[in-house]
Design a protein around this motif. Structure first.
Motif, PDB file in Angstrom:
ATOM      1  N   GLY A 155       0.772  -1.231   0.000  1.00 22.45           N
ATOM      2  CA  GLY A 155       0.000   0.000   0.000  1.00 22.45           C
ATOM      3  C   GLY A 155       0.804   1.281   0.000  1.00 22.45           C
ATOM      4  O   GLY A 155       0.236   2.376   0.063  1.00 22.45           O
ATOM      5  N   PHE A 156       2.139   1.186  -0.081  1.00 25.71           N
ATOM      6  CA  PHE A 156       2.970   2.382  -0.152  1.00 25.71           C
ATOM      7  C   PHE A 156       2.987   2.895  -1.588  1.00 25.71           C
ATOM      8  O   PHE A 156       2.851   2.127  -2.538  1.00 25.71           O
ATOM      9  CB  PHE A 156       4.400   2.078   0.312  1.00 25.71           C
ATOM     10  CG  PHE A 156       4.509   1.734   1.768  1.00 25.71           C
ATOM     11  CD1 PHE A 156       4.911   2.678   2.693  1.00 25.71           C
ATOM     12  CD2 PHE A 156       4.196   0.454   2.220  1.00 25.71           C
ATOM     13  CE1 PHE A 156       5.010   2.367   4.040  1.00 25.71           C
ATOM     14  CE2 PHE A 156       4.288   0.131   3.568  1.00 25.71           C
ATOM     15  CZ  PHE A 156       4.690   1.078   4.477  1.00 25.71           C
ATOM     16  N   GLY A 157       3.192   4.202  -1.761  1.00 25.39           N
ATOM     17  CA  GLY A 157       3.228   4.792  -3.090  1.00 25.39           C
ATOM     18  C   GLY A 157       4.528   5.527  -3.333  1.00 25.39           C
ATOM     19  O   GLY A 157       5.167   6.019  -2.397  1.00 25.39           O
ATOM     20  N   VAL A 302       3.335   0.565 -11.463  1.00 20.13           N
ATOM     21  CA  VAL A 302       2.379   0.882 -12.510  1.00 20.13           C
ATOM     22  C   VAL A 302       1.391   1.935 -12.043  1.00 20.13           C
ATOM     23  O   VAL A 302       0.704   1.743 -11.047  1.00 20.13           O
ATOM     24  CB  VAL A 302       1.630  -0.385 -12.956  1.00 20.13           C
ATOM     25  CG1 VAL A 302       0.596  -0.045 -14.019  1.00 20.13           C
ATOM     26  CG2 VAL A 302       2.611  -1.413 -13.480  1.00 20.13           C
ATOM     27  N   GLY A 303       1.332   3.039 -12.763  1.00 18.61           N
ATOM     28  CA  GLY A 303       0.342   4.053 -12.470  1.00 18.61           C
ATOM     29  C   GLY A 303       0.698   4.959 -11.307  1.00 18.61           C
ATOM     30  O   GLY A 303      -0.043   5.868 -11.005  1.00 18.61           O
ATOM     31  N   VAL A 304       1.812   4.738 -10.672  1.00 19.05           N
ATOM     32  CA  VAL A 304       2.171   5.556  -9.516  1.00 19.05           C
ATOM     33  C   VAL A 304       3.505   6.247  -9.733  1.00 19.05           C
ATOM     34  O   VAL A 304       3.696   7.391  -9.343  1.00 19.05           O
ATOM     35  CB  VAL A 304       2.242   4.687  -8.235  1.00 19.05           C
ATOM     36  CG1 VAL A 304       2.581   5.553  -7.021  1.00 19.05           C
ATOM     37  CG2 VAL A 304       0.906   3.998  -8.013  1.00 19.05           C
ATOM     38  N   VAL A 305       4.448   5.569 -10.375  1.00 22.53           N
ATOM     39  CA  VAL A 305       5.771   6.146 -10.568  1.00 22.53           C
ATOM     40  C   VAL A 305       5.673   7.382 -11.440  1.00 22.53           C
ATOM     41  O   VAL A 305       5.078   7.354 -12.508  1.00 22.53           O
ATOM     42  CB  VAL A 305       6.721   5.118 -11.211  1.00 22.53           C
ATOM     43  CG1 VAL A 305       8.046   5.768 -11.583  1.00 22.53           C
ATOM     44  CG2 VAL A 305       6.975   3.972 -10.237  1.00 22.53           C
ATOM     45  N   GLY A 306       6.286   8.464 -10.982  1.00 23.26           N
ATOM     46  CA  GLY A 306       6.331   9.685 -11.768  1.00 23.26           C
ATOM     47  C   GLY A 306       7.662   9.819 -12.468  1.00 23.26           C
ATOM     48  O   GLY A 306       8.234   8.844 -12.909  1.00 23.26           O
TER      49      GLY A 306
END
Length: 334
Positions: A155-157, A302-306
């Motif tokens: 659950g970490f981002g 996926v979908g979180v890394v900037g």
């Protein structure tokens, strides 16, 4: 390749250099291959040496704030000692080994915002010129990927990543800087910590993992930093239950009550880390890496890394490293 320039120190008519790196991401401690293409100028020249220099955009903390500098952290002499006739073409293939602590610039093909470059330096007739600059793309080692994916599945981002100038005391750190990957807390820990910082220090056989938590203050206590470190094996990645291991690390980290300082800056050692070693025996059960990678949509990758896309990285490399000679620091090796 990014830039192809005339050999500036010799003026118009000098040879040109164009370095092409092999396609795909390299990994820390792995090989980096490519070719240096030279085209002769209007006269014959003796190419005394061809040197590849690894450079990084590194943040340094000062009393007045922060600054970013280009730091050279490795050099390789890959050729030289030959005459380049006027107008002639010549290619020099190379394969070099990256330092084990080389920062990771992407995860599952998505940029983390870390800027690394390979700069080609020619030595011709006693003059040197940094004639070509290329972005260096580095992917994670299997154990780094597994640990970051475990954070994601817990659950970490991903929040950001940077390179900090300084050394971590009590570690075997080799480079003059270290990488911090900042994560937002999972819902389970959101009331306890503001963010988690992960630092990897790799060696051929092991990976030291340093975790720092920015802990929130309470009604009767102030916020503070808590730091722990763990060591895992580079082998046995497929047999480790990484979710359970990382969850155990987090429980130990947030359980710390003592306050710790921030990481070292200005090249000073940081002496406030506690030593908690957890060696991976390779006998734990859990999801294999195939399962972890397939579940990436639930994780950090996926979908979180900037970070920057490839074209932006190229622009960043050029804007930052071109004309940075006065700011450059680091170690001259080779």
């Amino acid at each position: 390749m990014v830039f192809k320039r005339l050999l500036g120190s010799l003026g118009v008519g000098g040879p040109t250099v164009d370095t092409v790196l092999a396609a795909g991401a390299a990994v820390p401690g792995g090989s980096l291959s490519g070719q240096v293409h030279l085209v002769g100028g209007t006269d014959d020249f003796v190419i005394e040496s061809i040197t590849l220099e690894l450079v990084a955009r590194v943040e340094a903390e000062h009393e007045d704030g922060e600054s970013h500098n280009a730091v050279a952290f490795e050099r390789f002499v890959v050729g030289g000692g030959f005459r380049l006739p006027a107008g002639a073409e010549h290619s020099v293939p190379f394969t070099v080994t990256l330092p084990w602590e080389t920062p990771v610039t992407e995860l599952y093909g998505q940029g983390l915002g870390i800027v690394l470059g390979v700069r080609t330096e020619l030595s011709v007739a006693g003059a040197k010129d940094k004639g070509d600059l290329d972005p260096l793309v580095v992917g994670p080692l299997p154990v780094q990927e597994a640990i970051l994916e475990a954070f994601g599945q817990l659950g970490f981002g991903f929040r950001s990543a940077d390179l900090e100038y300084g050394r971590i005391a009590g570690s075997g750190q080799q480079l003059p800087f270290y990488q911090e990957i900042e994560l937002s807390p999972s819902p389970q820990y959101a009331h306890t910590v503001n963010e988690i910082e992960v630092t990897f220090l790799a060696t051929p056989g092991e990976m030291e993992v340093i975790l720092e938590a920015d802990k929130r203050g309470g009604l009767l206590s102030e916020g503070h930093d808590a730091v722990t470190r763990f060591t895992v094996s580079q082998s046995g990645v497929h047999h480790q239950d990484w979710n359970a291991l990382v969850d155990d690390w987090m429980r130990q980290l947030v359980g710390h009550r003592a306050a710790y300082g921030a990481h070292a800056a200005h090249g000073q050692d940081h002496g406030h880390y506690e030593d908690h070693h957890h060696h991976d025996s390779g006998h734990h059960s859990g999801p294999g890496m195939g399962t972890v990678v397939a579940a990436g949509a639930a994780g950090i990758a996926v979908g979180v890394v900037g970070g920057m896309v490839a074209a932006e990285v190229v622009d960043e490399i050029g804007d930052f490293f071109e004309g940075d000679d006065e700011e450059e620091g680091g170690e001259d090796e080779g």
